[in-house]
Enzyme design. Structure first.
Site, PDB file in Angstrom:
ATOM      1  CE1 TYR A  21       5.579   2.659   0.839  1.00  0.00           C
ATOM      2  CE2 TYR A  21       7.638   1.525   0.627  1.00  0.00           C
ATOM      3  CZ  TYR A  21       6.747   1.678   1.133  1.00  0.00           C
ATOM      4  OH  TYR A  21       6.342   1.551   2.489  1.00  0.00           O
ATOM      5  CE  LYS A  50      -8.960   9.685   3.101  1.00  0.00           C
ATOM      6  NZ  LYS A  50      -9.759   9.598   4.428  1.00  0.00           N
ATOM      7  CG  ASP A  54     -10.452   7.276   7.062  1.00  0.00           C
ATOM      8  OD1 ASP A  54     -10.716   6.209   6.213  1.00  0.00           O
ATOM      9  OD2 ASP A  54     -10.806   8.322   6.999  1.00  0.00           O
ATOM     10  CG  ASP A  95       5.348  -0.239   5.023  1.00  0.00           C
ATOM     11  OD1 ASP A  95       5.612  -1.050   5.520  1.00  0.00           O
ATOM     12  OD2 ASP A  95       5.304   1.007   5.407  1.00  0.00           O
ATOM     13  CG  ASP A 118       4.771  -1.829  10.945  1.00  0.00           C
ATOM     14  OD1 ASP A 118       5.256  -2.688  10.116  1.00  0.00           O
ATOM     15  OD2 ASP A 118       5.791  -1.333  11.648  1.00  0.00           O
TER      16      ASP A 118
HETATM   17  C1  IPM Z   1       8.519  -3.484   4.877  1.00  0.00           C
HETATM   18  C2  IPM Z   1       9.547  -2.284   5.217  1.00  0.00           C
HETATM   19  C3  IPM Z   1       9.965  -1.598   3.736  1.00  0.00           C
HETATM   20  C4  IPM Z   1       8.861  -1.001   3.104  1.00  0.00           C
HETATM   21  C5  IPM Z   1      11.211  -0.547   4.017  1.00  0.00           C
HETATM   22  C6  IPM Z   1      12.107  -1.056   4.644  1.00  0.00           C
HETATM   23  C7  IPM Z   1      11.496   0.015   2.710  1.00  0.00           C
HETATM   24  O1  IPM Z   1       8.904  -1.369   6.104  1.00  0.00           O
HETATM   25  O2  IPM Z   1       8.983  -4.361   4.125  1.00  0.00           O
HETATM   26  O3  IPM Z   1       7.453  -3.360   5.328  1.00  0.00           O
HETATM   27  O4  IPM Z   1       8.406  -0.060   3.610  1.00  0.00           O
HETATM   28  O5  IPM Z   1       8.110  -1.706   2.302  1.00  0.00           O
HETATM   29 MN    MN Z   2       6.886  -1.975   6.911  1.00  0.00          MN
END
Ligand code: IPM
Ligand code: MN
Length: 356
Positions: free
Chosen positions: A141, A186, A219, A243, A247
């Site tokens: 990042y 990884k 993975d 990240d 999700d």
């Molecule tokens: C999160 C979001 C952010 C990230 C984006 C909006 C930059 O997806 O907080 O998970 O990737 O960290």
């Molecule tokens: Mn995110």
């Protein structure tokens, strides 16, 4: 207690969900006799429109002058032009970096009443209670980026110090839980992951001998996370893997809209935000799920303001509202009416004020 809280609604559904969390915090203040002062500031696309910058200096000041910051979400199609000079996301990344918030803590739990809302089988997700600790200010990042007509580059770098400090956060948190850490990397491919592995191993061995740990390739972790989520306690990982995995992990809780997060640094000043994005497809309709943001506010009460009782009361109020069927569209019960963001927030406030 008296505390100033910065509120950065951001873009899309951001302001809609932070508004509900603020109402809950106001209810906490009145119930427990605290004095919270909210200072609103711009970030992301909203800030670009107003000032040309995704993170205006005034916003940084507002966060620095506050005990903690509550954030909604940033981004949206309006600012997604690939040729754009500034992007909303840069504001958030810059804020995390400027405030030194290197550890992002994302709890993922299955609520009993939400078992039906997950796309995963109830018997697989029952009892899942995971704490993801994501490194937040390093890795790909924040490495050098470049772009020519034929080539693009994003450099991934980690230093020993960066890995040590986030490992310590995971170690301390694991000590207050089931004392197990799975560190995700990884290492079969990436040099940064081999450094990560060595440092995590040393810090945990030397400083947290009671914590059991294992390494897992990302993975495989992505697969085990949905195959046997209840077997994880603390999951420690680098920025981008964290990240992506969170999700994915939100499906264990049932919806992306339910997951809170805390971004922490060396002091108590932290940034609290739901893990979801700005959801431009439903923005402005008042139907976004505010529970993830309200639960983020609960984390703020506990971690930045030291108000554990209040934090627990907010969490209980959210769980009660969800189990009573007060559900936004993303966690709808088949055949039952859904509620607006405002109604969900009001249901939490009502339960909070009437609890003992
Ligand atoms: C999160 C979001 C952010 C990230 C984006 C909006 C930059 O997806 O907080 O998970 O990737 O960290
Ligand atoms: Mn995110």
């Amino acid at each position: 207690m008296k505390a100033r809280i910065a509120v950065l609604g951001g873009d899309g559904i951001g302001p809609e969900v932070t508004a509900e969390a603020v109402r809950v915090l106001q209810a906490v203040a009145s119930k427990y006799g605290h004095d919270f002062e909210f200072s609103e500031a711009l970030i992301g696309g909203a800030a670009i429109d107003a000032s040309g910058s995704a993170l205006p200096p005034r916003t940084i000041d507002a966060c620095r002058e506050s005990a903690a910051t509550l954030l909604g979400a940033v981004g949206g199609p309006k600012w997604s032009d690939p040729g754009a000079r500034v992007r909303p996301e840069q504001g958030l990344l810059e804020l995390r970096r400027t405030l030194g918030l290197f550890a992002n803590v994302r709890p993922v739990r299955t609520m009993e009443s939400m078992l039906d809302a997950s796309p995963l089988k109830p018997e697989v997700i029952t009892g899942a209670d995971i704490l993801v600790v994501r490194e937040l200010t390093g890795g790909i990042y924040f490495g050098r980026k470049s772009r020519t007509a034929h080539e693009a580059e994003d450099v991934c770098t980690y230093t020993t110090d960066e890995v040590e400090r986030v490992t310590r956060v995971a170690g301390r948190l694991a000590m207050g839980r089931r004392r197990r850490i799975v560190s995700v990397d990884k290492a079969n491919v990436l040099e940064t992951s081999r450094l990560w592995r060595a440092v995590v191993e040393r810090v945990l061995r030397d400083e947290f001998p009671q914590v059991e740990f294992e390494h897992m390739l990302v993975d495989a972790a992505a697969m085990h996370l949905i195959r046997r989520p209840a077997s994880f306690d603390v999951l420690l990982t680098e920025n981008m893997f964290g990240d992506i995995l969170t999700d994915e992990a939100s499906m264990i809780a049932g919806s992306l809209g339910l997951l809170p997060s805390a971004s922490l640094g060396a002091g108590t000043n932290g940034l609290y935000e739901p893990i979801h994005g700005s959801a431009p497809d439903i923005a402005g309709r008042g139907i976004a799920n505010p529970y993830g943001t309200i639960l983020s506010a609960a984390m703020m009460l506990k971690l930045s303001l030291g108000l554990e009782t209040e934090a627990a009361a907010v969490e209980t109020a959210v769980e009660d509202a969800v189990s009573a069927g007060v559900r936004t569209a993303d966690i709808a019960l088949a055949g039952k009416a859904t509620v607006s963001s405002r109604e969900a927030g009001a249901a939490v406030v009502e339960r909070l004020l009437s609890s003992r």
